[in-house]
Motif scaffolding. Structure first.
Motif, PDB file in Angstrom:
ATOM      1  N   SER A 132      -7.629   3.471   5.135  1.00 23.18           N
ATOM      2  CA  SER A 132      -8.881   2.998   4.544  1.00 23.18           C
ATOM      3  C   SER A 132      -8.643   1.785   3.654  1.00 23.18           C
ATOM      4  O   SER A 132      -9.432   0.834   3.653  1.00 23.18           O
ATOM      5  N   HIS A 133      -7.557   1.815   2.890  1.00 27.77           N
ATOM      6  CA  HIS A 133      -7.206   0.662   2.057  1.00 27.77           C
ATOM      7  C   HIS A 133      -6.957  -0.571   2.922  1.00 27.77           C
ATOM      8  O   HIS A 133      -7.412  -1.683   2.599  1.00 27.77           O
ATOM      9  N   ILE A 145       0.860  -1.172   0.000  1.00 30.10           N
ATOM     10  CA  ILE A 145       0.000   0.000   0.000  1.00 30.10           C
ATOM     11  C   ILE A 145       0.905   1.233   0.000  1.00 30.10           C
ATOM     12  O   ILE A 145       1.682   1.425   0.936  1.00 30.10           O
ATOM     13  N   HIS A 195     -10.273  -1.903   4.253  1.00 30.63           N
ATOM     14  CA  HIS A 195     -10.993  -2.625   3.204  1.00 30.63           C
ATOM     15  C   HIS A 195     -10.388  -4.012   2.983  1.00 30.63           C
ATOM     16  O   HIS A 195     -11.116  -4.995   2.771  1.00 30.63           O
ATOM     17  N   ASP A 235      -8.059  -3.629  -6.459  1.00 31.33           N
ATOM     18  CA  ASP A 235      -8.922  -2.889  -5.549  1.00 31.33           C
ATOM     19  C   ASP A 235      -9.478  -3.848  -4.514  1.00 31.33           C
ATOM     20  O   ASP A 235     -10.053  -4.881  -4.859  1.00 31.33           O
TER      21      ASP A 235
END
Length: 547
Positions: A358-359, A338, A362, A540
């Motif tokens: 946030s990544h 990331i 998720h 994603d």
């Protein structure tokens, strides 16, 4: 005969723990008052701000006394005569909180200056270009002379801060010390006197009302109905500005919260306490309304999280290295990178940090990970001593001997602490817990490496450092005799990286294979480890699993 050098023992790895979730919630929305309504809000905020500053100055003059000697009840009665009892309670409570915050900051400043003085005196006492014991001196006489001058300045600051701490009188500037000093350099700040005055007056307003359970909509002083109608109880000396009953001033334009609006509506409907703060941003010319309340927090134990997956994250200089770990401590799928670029202004750094977190959240939700494992890298000592030990130039990893390591650049302590703080506050439902572990990263000189080159052993070796063990994304498996959930080749203290990677040795055909495995046959292709995915190659996390 030269005495054998003692090897420094590794740091003990402390037990991991689960970070407690935040116990408070704060949301914000915009107020859109008319020109006349904005003038009334500014007048009320300036009036209450003057009372707050006077009460804060009185509290500082009392010094570091106990709760009974703080005279809060007496101060509140005197403020009630010119405002209301609820405004007076908010003012005295905020003044006490500000005083306690100033005392904590003053204690931290004294401790930081003391440690900086200790480091400066030790390095100044060592010879130039040499060392005294385990303390290294400065590289040149010029640098040593500059550090002697700095020691005098730090000693003066330490004496002044220690005297203020003994008297219990921290230095508090209502409105901010930085903005106050900007008044003397308006040209370099790019401000006019009128612009600075607008920011100064806005920062010194006081429009804070504590909530109260049982009163209409959870707050009588600043009331917001479920429909978004905002009304304010005016102080007794400003009752002539009221446009509603009972000495209240009502705003025409209703407000609406978007973030956690359902939670706020439930509390307002049930008449549960909600605190409101009204702020004016003089730079943008906007009014904001903040709502905050406390929530019960549940922190599970490590046993409750031990049976599921974990998302291990390692913080590096420019990226987060993430990997999913199963219940047995084995990596699942391919590692994910990331990106984390923490250069540029503070606003951009904060936004990029939130995007990276946030990544990660998720990813944890996508792979069914109830917890995220992160190193507990607080760097309290590094923050205390600061540049006295970190040295000149770019911030880099500092080995035990106090010199910078040119081969490993790490982000600063505040950035690592900011990651844990943001991750702690940005978690959403379904609940993802944050598990902290003591870092197992220890840099050791090459002279202490048993696998170094014999030639370097004869010439003394290189003094650069290398990481010995990194346990950020490593979960050790404990055997379960009842369920047999651990693999048969489990050995205590053996991490998945040892069993998966191992050490390599050349085979007969010139290829390398892992020790403990059979060499590939003539018709069998050598086994290759999957390449790590970069940020561009990583899919994603909301599109679906990739393993």
């Amino acid at each position: 005969m030269k005495a054998k050098r003692r090897r420094k023992a590794l740091r003990p790895i402390a037990a991991p723990f689960v970070v407690a979730p935040p116990t408070g919630t704060r949301i914000r929305t915009r107020l859109r008052p008319s020109t006349g309504e904005a003038a009334v809000l500014a007048q009320v905020g300036a009036f209450l701000g003057g009372l707050y500053r006077a009460d804060l100055a009185r509290r500082v003059r009392l010094g570091n006394v106990s709760g009974k000697d703080a005279q809060r009840a007496r101060r509140k009665r005197e403020l009630t005569a010119v405002t209301t009892s609820r405004w007076a309670g908010s003012i005295t409570r905020t003044a006490e909180d500000q005083y306690q915050l100033g005392m904590r900051a003053l204690k931290a400043d004294v401790s930081s200056l003391s440690k900086a003085l200790t480091v400066l005196e030790g390095r100044i006492g060592a010879p130039v270009g040499g060392r005294a014991g385990r303390t290294f001196g400065y590289a040149s006489r010029r640098e040593r002379a500059a550090k002697q001058q700095r020691r005098q300045a730090v000693a003066a600051r330490h004496t002044a801060a220690r005297d203020r701490l003994a008297d219990g009188r921290p230095a508090i500037v209502a409105g901010g010390r930085r903005l106050a000093k900007t008044r003397h350099r308006l040209g370099s700040a790019g401000l006019t006197a009128a612009q600075w005055r607008a920011r100064w007056d806005a920062s010194r307003m006081f429009l804070t009302a504590d909530g109260e359970t049982g009163v209409p909509h959870g707050n009588y002083t600043i009331t917001v109905t479920p429909g978004g109608v905002v009304s304010i109880a005016l102080p007794s000396q400003l009752k002539h500005l009221a446009n509603a009953g009972r000495g209240r001033y009502r705003l025409t334009e209703p407000v609406a919260f978007t973030h956690r609006a359902g939670q706020w509506a439930d509390r307002v409907t049930a008449d549960r306490s909600v605190r409101y703060d009204i702020r004016f941003d003089a730079v943008r010319g906007r009014w904001y309304l903040d709502a905050s309340w406390t929530v019960p927090a549940y922190t599970p134990g490590l046993d409750a999280l031990a049976g599921g997956r974990l998302l291990g994250i390692d913080l590096n200089a420019d990226h987060l290295a993430a990997h999913v770990i199963d219940a047995h401590g084995n990596p699942v799928g391919a590692p994910i990178t990331i990106p984390l670029d923490l250069s540029g202004p503070a606003s951009q750094r904060d936004g990029r940090l939130r995007a990276a977190i946030s990544h990660a959240l998720h990813l944890a939700h996508l792979h069914g990970c109830p917890a995220i494992a992160v190193e507990n890298l607080g760097f309290a000592d590094a923050r205390a001593t600061g540049r006295e030990t970190l040295g000149r130039g770019a911030r880099q990893a500092v080995p035990a001997h106090g010199r910078r390591d040119p081969h490993r650049t790490v982000p600063g302590p505040s950035r690592r602490h900011g990651l844990h703080r943001r991750d702690r506050s940005d978690r959403r439902r379904p609940r993802i817990h944050l598990q902290m572990g003591r870092p197992a990263l220890e840099t050791r000189p090459h002279q202490q490496d048993s696998h170094r080159d014999p030639a370097s052993r004869r010439r003394g070796g290189d003094r650069t450092t290398r990481p010995r063990l990194h346990g950020a994304a490593t979960v050790r498996c404990h055997p379960d005799t009842t369920s047999g959930s651990c693999p048969g080749n489990y050995r205590p203290g053996r991490t998945p990286h040892h069993g998966r990677q191992g050490t390599t040795r050349p085979g007969r055909d010139g290829t390398h294979h892992t020790r403990g495995q059979d060499a590939p046959g003539p018709d069998q292709k050598p086994r290759r480890s999957p390449a790590s995915k970069t940020a561009r190659e990583a899919p994603d996390p909301r599109s679906g699993p990739t393993h």
